[in-house]
Write an enzyme that holds these catalytic residues in place. Structure first.
Site, PDB file in Angstrom:
ATOM      1  CD  GLU A 229       5.374   1.263   1.708  1.00 53.02           C
ATOM      2  OE1 GLU A 229       6.299   0.689   1.129  1.00 53.02           O
ATOM      3  OE2 GLU A 229       5.493   2.351   2.303  1.00 53.02           O
ATOM      4  CG  HIS A 230       1.626  -3.725  -3.204  1.00 55.60           C
ATOM      5  ND1 HIS A 230       0.612  -3.630  -2.288  1.00 55.60           N
ATOM      6  CD2 HIS A 230       1.173  -3.113  -4.310  1.00 55.60           C
ATOM      7  CE1 HIS A 230      -0.404  -3.010  -2.834  1.00 55.60           C
ATOM      8  NE2 HIS A 230      -0.093  -2.686  -4.062  1.00 55.60           N
ATOM      9  CB  ALA A 231       6.484  -4.612  -7.012  1.00 56.46           C
TER      10      ALA A 231
END
Ligand code: T46
Length: 315
Positions: A229-231
């Site tokens: 749930e991130h970049a």
């Protein structure tokens, strides 16, 4: 033009708020308390009740018999199904009131199915989809589809399922395939098979597009957990599931794909500025990750809106 000319309210509705946007329709037996802020072009259906410390954005649909209590914020384009129950006190007692109510936030474009229950202080992410009757006890990430009691993530909205075995070359050869998500490529790694067993490998500039400064493994993940749930801003990564299976959702801000990593010879190259989620880990799954940089917590973009902004505007 008076305020009432700009929006419609049914004769049986009680509307004490003076902040109702143009084009909004408030249907029969609704009650909107003073102080509530309602945006433009909303549709507030039969029997809904909105307290004074509530903000509702533009183009929001609120179906029949929904109560929005103090502390609830609803952003633009949200859909709230009939009978959805919001709550603002985790341990309610008769005639005892909290000094301040937890803030519940429903972000842009999210939808909540009929009769779902949303616990106090929850954030429902952009474009998320809450199934009918779900009981939401934890924040819902952007684009997630949640169902059940307690609600768990069952999938992600608008993903294209990427079937890797439909396009890889015959076994024992190396192949690399672009996907519809910018910066994401799927690799089928070479494999040496003989009577002694099998050996798969990756080599810089052949199967591995960057020099590796770090490697880590993720394992023993309880099945319902969702990781990632991130970049990343600068980091390149290469993922191989060396045992079991894990699903990876990849999103460049425009397109989303979901890949099931369920074979040793399958790798994914994830470039910077790709939103990534890993879930549906099998009990035995081990995810091996090669990374182009050392660990740097400042390289992470953890908020989906920030991610979309950086993709669009570069900062
Ligand atoms: C990613 C996915 C696939 C370190 O100290 N060093 C490291 O190299 C890493 C990767 C993590 N950590 C610490 C930071 C946290 O305290 O380990 C803890 C768990 O990391 P995180 O919550 O970031 O785990 P995931 O599974 O959500 O994400 C990880 C990677 O961080 C991320 O880059 O793409 O795996």
């Amino acid at each position: 033009m008076s305020l009432q000319d700009k929006y419609y309210s049914h004769p049986s509705a009680i509307v004490n708020s003076k902040q109702i946007g143009e084009g909004t329709k408030i249907w029969d037996f609704c009650n909107i308390l003073e102080g509530a802020k309602i945006g433009k072009n909303c549709n507030i259906c039969h029997g809904s009740f909105i307290e004074g410390n509530v903000t509702v954005g533009n183009n929001v649909t609120i179906k029949n018999n929904v109560s929005l209590w103090d502390g609830i914020m609803v952003e633009d384009n949200v859909f709230i199904g009939p009978g959805v129950s919001f709550t603002n006190d985790k341990f309610p007692r008769s005639k005892k009131h909290l000094k301040e109510y937890p803030k519940t936030l429903i972000k842009k474009g999210a939808s909540i199915g009929a009769n779902a229950t949303i616990l106090p202080g929850i954030i429902i992410g952009e474009n998320a989809m809450v199934g009918a009757g779900a009981v939401v006890t934890k924040d819902v990430p952007a684009n997630a589809i949640v169902i059940g009691n307690p609600a768990v993530i069952k999938g992600y909205t608008d993903v294209e399922v990427q079937k890797w075995d439909t396009f890889v070359k015959p076994r024992n050869t190396f192949s690399k395939t672009k996907t519809n998500v910018k910066g994401v490529e799927i690799y089928k790694l070479p494999k040496a098979s003989d009577i002694r067993g099998e050996l798969s490998f990756v080599e810089y500039q052949k199967e591995l597009p960057f020099l590796v400064k770090r490697a880590y493994m993720i394992y023993n993940v309880p099945g319902k957990e969702v990781r990632g749930e991130h970049a990343h801003k600068k980091l390149h990564q290469f993922l191989i599931c060396i045992r079991g299976s894990v699903n990876v959702v990849l999103d460049d801000g425009k397109k989303k794909i979901e890949v099931t990593l369920n074979a040793m010879e399958l790798g994914i190259h994830i470039s910077p500025l790709t939103w990534s989620v890993q879930y549906k880990y099998t009990e035995d799954a081990i995810l091996l990750v090669f990374a182009s940089e050392k660990y740097d917590p400042n390289d992470y973009i953890r908020d989906y809106q920030d991610f979309l902004r950086v993709v669009k505007h570069g900062k």
